[in-house]
Design a protein around this motif. Structure first.
Motif, PDB file in Angstrom:
ATOM      1  N   ALA A   1       0.838  -1.192   0.000  1.00  0.00           N
ATOM      2  CA  ALA A   1       0.000   0.000   0.000  1.00  0.00           C
ATOM      3  C   ALA A   1       0.867   1.233   0.000  1.00  0.00           C
ATOM      4  O   ALA A   1       1.806   1.340   0.772  1.00  0.00           O
ATOM      5  CB  ALA A   1      -0.904  -0.004   1.227  1.00  0.00           C
ATOM      6  N   ASN A   2       0.560   2.199  -0.867  1.00  0.00           N
ATOM      7  CA  ASN A   2       1.348   3.415  -0.857  1.00  0.00           C
ATOM      8  C   ASN A   2       0.754   4.399   0.138  1.00  0.00           C
ATOM      9  O   ASN A   2      -0.321   4.195   0.695  1.00  0.00           O
ATOM     10  CB  ASN A   2       1.464   4.023  -2.262  1.00  0.00           C
ATOM     11  CG  ASN A   2       0.147   4.554  -2.785  1.00  0.00           C
ATOM     12  OD1 ASN A   2      -0.571   5.264  -2.097  1.00  0.00           O
ATOM     13  ND2 ASN A   2      -0.181   4.197  -4.021  1.00  0.00           N
ATOM     14  N   GLU A   3       1.467   5.511   0.360  1.00  0.00           N
ATOM     15  CA  GLU A   3       1.058   6.429   1.407  1.00  0.00           C
ATOM     16  C   GLU A   3      -0.230   7.160   1.059  1.00  0.00           C
ATOM     17  O   GLU A   3      -0.822   7.818   1.903  1.00  0.00           O
ATOM     18  CB  GLU A   3       2.165   7.431   1.691  1.00  0.00           C
ATOM     19  CG  GLU A   3       2.538   8.285   0.510  1.00  0.00           C
ATOM     20  CD  GLU A   3       3.822   9.045   0.747  1.00  0.00           C
ATOM     21  OE1 GLU A   3       3.867  10.219   0.402  1.00  0.00           O
ATOM     22  OE2 GLU A   3       4.763   8.464   1.291  1.00  0.00           O
TER      23      GLU A   3
ATOM     24  N   LEU B   1       6.201   5.417  -8.806  1.00  0.00           N
ATOM     25  CA  LEU B   1       5.520   6.711  -8.803  1.00  0.00           C
ATOM     26  C   LEU B   1       4.641   6.869  -7.578  1.00  0.00           C
ATOM     27  O   LEU B   1       4.595   7.949  -6.960  1.00  0.00           O
ATOM     28  CB  LEU B   1       4.685   6.871 -10.079  1.00  0.00           C
ATOM     29  CG  LEU B   1       5.471   7.146 -11.361  1.00  0.00           C
ATOM     30  CD1 LEU B   1       4.562   7.026 -12.575  1.00  0.00           C
ATOM     31  CD2 LEU B   1       6.111   8.525 -11.316  1.00  0.00           C
ATOM     32  N   ALA B   2       3.938   5.812  -7.195  1.00  0.00           N
ATOM     33  CA  ALA B   2       3.069   5.895  -6.024  1.00  0.00           C
ATOM     34  C   ALA B   2       3.854   6.189  -4.761  1.00  0.00           C
ATOM     35  O   ALA B   2       3.375   6.878  -3.857  1.00  0.00           O
ATOM     36  CB  ALA B   2       2.289   4.583  -5.859  1.00  0.00           C
ATOM     37  N   GLN B   3       5.082   5.704  -4.699  1.00  0.00           N
ATOM     38  CA  GLN B   3       5.880   5.861  -3.487  1.00  0.00           C
ATOM     39  C   GLN B   3       6.653   7.168  -3.437  1.00  0.00           C
ATOM     40  O   GLN B   3       6.845   7.720  -2.354  1.00  0.00           O
ATOM     41  CB  GLN B   3       6.859   4.685  -3.355  1.00  0.00           C
ATOM     42  CG  GLN B   3       6.206   3.323  -3.208  1.00  0.00           C
ATOM     43  CD  GLN B   3       5.268   3.250  -2.024  1.00  0.00           C
ATOM     44  OE1 GLN B   3       5.575   3.738  -0.949  1.00  0.00           O
ATOM     45  NE2 GLN B   3       4.104   2.659  -2.219  1.00  0.00           N
ATOM     46  N   VAL B   4       7.123   7.677  -4.563  1.00  0.00           N
ATOM     47  CA  VAL B   4       8.055   8.812  -4.506  1.00  0.00           C
ATOM     48  C   VAL B   4       7.603  10.050  -5.263  1.00  0.00           C
ATOM     49  O   VAL B   4       8.154  11.136  -5.038  1.00  0.00           O
ATOM     50  CB  VAL B   4       9.455   8.409  -5.019  1.00  0.00           C
ATOM     51  CG1 VAL B   4       9.961   7.169  -4.294  1.00  0.00           C
ATOM     52  CG2 VAL B   4       9.460   8.176  -6.534  1.00  0.00           C
ATOM     53  N   SER B   5       6.635   9.944  -6.179  1.00  0.00           N
ATOM     54  CA  SER B   5       6.280  11.084  -7.009  1.00  0.00           C
ATOM     55  C   SER B   5       5.511  12.141  -6.224  1.00  0.00           C
ATOM     56  O   SER B   5       4.693  11.831  -5.347  1.00  0.00           O
ATOM     57  CB  SER B   5       5.428  10.629  -8.202  1.00  0.00           C
ATOM     58  OG  SER B   5       4.960  11.738  -8.940  1.00  0.00           O
ATOM     59  N   THR B   6       5.772  13.393  -6.571  1.00  0.00           N
ATOM     60  CA  THR B   6       5.031  14.509  -5.980  1.00  0.00           C
ATOM     61  C   THR B   6       3.883  14.946  -6.881  1.00  0.00           C
ATOM     62  O   THR B   6       3.228  15.961  -6.598  1.00  0.00           O
ATOM     63  CB  THR B   6       5.969  15.706  -5.743  1.00  0.00           C
ATOM     64  OG1 THR B   6       6.533  16.120  -7.004  1.00  0.00           O
ATOM     65  CG2 THR B   6       7.084  15.349  -4.778  1.00  0.00           C
ATOM     66  N   ALA B   7       3.638  14.234  -7.969  1.00  0.00           N
ATOM     67  CA  ALA B   7       2.535  14.572  -8.873  1.00  0.00           C
ATOM     68  C   ALA B   7       1.204  14.471  -8.138  1.00  0.00           C
ATOM     69  O   ALA B   7       1.043  13.664  -7.214  1.00  0.00           O
ATOM     70  CB  ALA B   7       2.541  13.643 -10.085  1.00  0.00           C
ATOM     71  N   SER B   8       0.257  15.288  -8.547  1.00  0.00           N
ATOM     72  CA  SER B   8      -1.047  15.276  -7.877  1.00  0.00           C
ATOM     73  C   SER B   8      -1.744  13.932  -8.040  1.00  0.00           C
ATOM     74  O   SER B   8      -2.474  13.486  -7.155  1.00  0.00           O
ATOM     75  CB  SER B   8      -1.928  16.399  -8.430  1.00  0.00           C
ATOM     76  OG  SER B   8      -2.104  16.263  -9.835  1.00  0.00           O
TER      77      SER B   8
ATOM     78  N   ALA C   1       6.764   0.682 -12.479  1.00  0.00           N
ATOM     79  CA  ALA C   1       6.560   2.120 -12.674  1.00  0.00           C
ATOM     80  C   ALA C   1       5.433   2.634 -11.785  1.00  0.00           C
ATOM     81  O   ALA C   1       5.555   3.708 -11.170  1.00  0.00           O
ATOM     82  CB  ALA C   1       6.244   2.411 -14.137  1.00  0.00           C
ATOM     83  N   ARG C   2       4.321   1.906 -11.693  1.00  0.00           N
ATOM     84  CA  ARG C   2       3.213   2.326 -10.831  1.00  0.00           C
ATOM     85  C   ARG C   2       3.655   2.375  -9.376  1.00  0.00           C
ATOM     86  O   ARG C   2       3.346   3.312  -8.645  1.00  0.00           O
ATOM     87  CB  ARG C   2       2.021   1.372 -10.984  1.00  0.00           C
ATOM     88  CG  ARG C   2       1.264   1.530 -12.276  1.00  0.00           C
ATOM     89  CD  ARG C   2      -0.120   0.877 -12.178  1.00  0.00           C
ATOM     90  NE  ARG C   2      -0.042  -0.526 -11.786  1.00  0.00           N
ATOM     91  CZ  ARG C   2       0.142  -1.521 -12.637  1.00  0.00           C
ATOM     92  NH1 ARG C   2       0.290  -1.271 -13.925  1.00  0.00           N
ATOM     93  NH2 ARG C   2       0.175  -2.769 -12.202  1.00  0.00           N
ATOM     94  N   TYR C   3       4.369   1.333  -8.962  1.00  0.00           N
ATOM     95  CA  TYR C   3       4.835   1.298  -7.581  1.00  0.00           C
ATOM     96  C   TYR C   3       5.764   2.477  -7.285  1.00  0.00           C
ATOM     97  O   TYR C   3       5.614   3.190  -6.297  1.00  0.00           O
ATOM     98  CB  TYR C   3       5.575  -0.020  -7.317  1.00  0.00           C
ATOM     99  CG  TYR C   3       6.239  -0.046  -5.964  1.00  0.00           C
ATOM    100  CD1 TYR C   3       5.488  -0.279  -4.823  1.00  0.00           C
ATOM    101  CD2 TYR C   3       7.599   0.213  -5.830  1.00  0.00           C
ATOM    102  CE1 TYR C   3       6.089  -0.256  -3.573  1.00  0.00           C
ATOM    103  CE2 TYR C   3       8.198   0.232  -4.586  1.00  0.00           C
ATOM    104  CZ  TYR C   3       7.435  -0.003  -3.459  1.00  0.00           C
ATOM    105  OH  TYR C   3       8.025   0.037  -2.227  1.00  0.00           O
TER     106      TYR C   3
END
Length: 419
Positions: A173-175, A192-199, A188-190
């Motif tokens: 589960a991501n944050e 981005l879910a963990q580190v990306s600052t995108a909305s 890629a999904r994992y």
């Protein structure tokens, strides 16, 4: 007193840096620099990146063929409790420690906890299991280390001890509360879910961009880190040690550590109208222009061309269009100025220039640009390590000695006077 001896004359049998020297046979892939083409197995790497993605590239490198519709890479990422307990300390250690240094530490500890067996003493199935494990845990470890270090989520949000089944992040589960499912684009999904600052890091356009980037950079011939990994593997050492050695090589700015520096250059230039003067100043000072030039390609880096297209596609969809437009304008001026200043030296755009642009558009923090590269390249390292392990001969080149001519008499030790 003995006069200095004349240096021994010696000539090198190979060009500096082993440039162009073939040192092994491989079925993994190759780079044809004069053509601006590289491939994984028999397939164009760029075509694979755009049409099949990272998970299928990993399967190809480990199995020698692409998966069919019912197959997917098995990569359990269960982390031992002892590693979970120490990850916060590893992630927060040092004031300026690079994430790759923390990854090396974590993987070294994991090797000990896993009782990693030397490749020399392992059968092919054991080696493959180790390779799958390292590739699966690398993004999980890096994401957790980033949050521990930055305080984002206080390290929460990734159950680093969960069994993620058939792929990275399947039960993690991501944050933001989402669950990452296995399948195409899972890494890629994992990530981005963990580190990306995108909305919305789950946006399929962002996932597709990072998936293509990861797939395109999984391997690239006998580069410095891959050759290092194979050299360590040739000693019969365990796979974790060979990967850690490759990570050490990868941290250098002349190899893996350039995407953030290339984007820093874009920031430093600012207005594209300043580009030509900026390049002239850098060249006059003997500085390297990050994001341009490559030791193999004598034409445009095909990875750069692919990532330029991706950056412009993201821009058209509203993801930082100003950055992409500025990057294209700066690239054009840099290339024109380099042709003017170095007409006899072909210097094209390389992968780092647009890699930084795409990762910025996807909301990946700049300090994680090179770690993102490592999430991809660990697959190529592991594939090369497995291939090297089948050859039971150690890599042991020679050096040309150019010091004082031997033998010289060993001077007697002069005792200090007694007081």
């Amino acid at each position: 007193m003995t006069a200095p001896a004349a240096k021994t004359a010696a000539t090198l049998d190979v060009p500096p840096g082993l440039a162009g020297v073939r040192v092994a046979a491989t079925t993994i892939g190759d780079v044809r620099g004069d053509e601006g083409f590289y491939h994984f197995g028999p397939y164009s790497a760029v075509e694979l990146a755009r049409s099949r993605g990272f998970e299928d590239v990993r399967y190809l490198m480990f199995n020698g063929r692409l998966p069919n519709g019912s197959e997917s890479p098995a990569a359990p990422a269960q982390l031992p409790a002892q590693l979970q307990q120490l990850l916060p300390a590893i992630g927060r250690a040092g004031r300026k420690a690079h994430p790759l240094a923390a990854l090396r530490t974590a993987l070294s500890l994991l090797a000990q906890l896993d009782d990693a067996a030397p490749l020399w003493d392992s059968d092919p199935a054991q080696r493959m299991a180790a390779a799958q494990r390292v590739c699966a845990v690398t993004p999980v470890i890096l994401a957790a280390l980033h949050r521990f270090r930055t305080g984002v989520g206080n390290g929460a949000g990734t159950d680093v001890g969960s069994d993620v089944g058939n792929d990275v992040g399947s039960d993690v589960a991501n944050e933001r509360g989402a669950t990452i499912e296995p399948g195409p684009g899972a890494t890629a999904r994992y990530w981005l879910a963990q580190v990306s600052t995108a909305s919305d890091p789950t946006d399929p356009r962002l996932v597709g961009a990072i998936d293509a980037y990861l797939a395109s950079t999984a391997d690239h011939g006998f580069n410095a880190s891959t050759f290092t990994a194979r050299t360590v593997a040739s000693s019969g050492a365990d796979l974790y040690s060979a990967v850690c050695a490759a990570i050490g090589t990868f941290s250098g700015p002349l190899h893996g550590g350039a995407p953030d520096r290339a984007l820093d250059s874009l920031d430093e230039i600012g207005d594209p109208a300043r580009t030509a003067d900026w390049v002239r100043e850098k060249v006059a000072a003997g500085d390297r222009i990050m994001g341009f030039g490559h030791p193999v390609y004598r034409t445009e880096d095909p990875r750069a061309a692919m990532l330029r297209d991706i950056a412009q596609e993201l821009a058209a969809a509203g993801f930082d269009p100003e950055l992409a437009e500025r990057a294209v304008a700066v690239e054009r001026q840099v290339l024109a100025t380099l042709r003017e200043l170095k007409p006899d030296r072909p210097l094209g755009t390389n992968v780092e220039f647009y890699a930084g642009v795409v990762m910025e558009q996807c909301g990946i923090p700049r300090e994680l640009f090179t770690p993102t590269f490592a999430v991809s390249r660990v697959v190529g390292w592991s594939a090369h390590i497995l291939e090297q392990a089948s050859d039971r001969k150690i890599i042991r080149p020679s050096a040309a000695y150019v010091g004082a001519a031997p033998p010289q008499p060993v001077p007697a030790l002069t005792q200090p006077p007694l007081k």
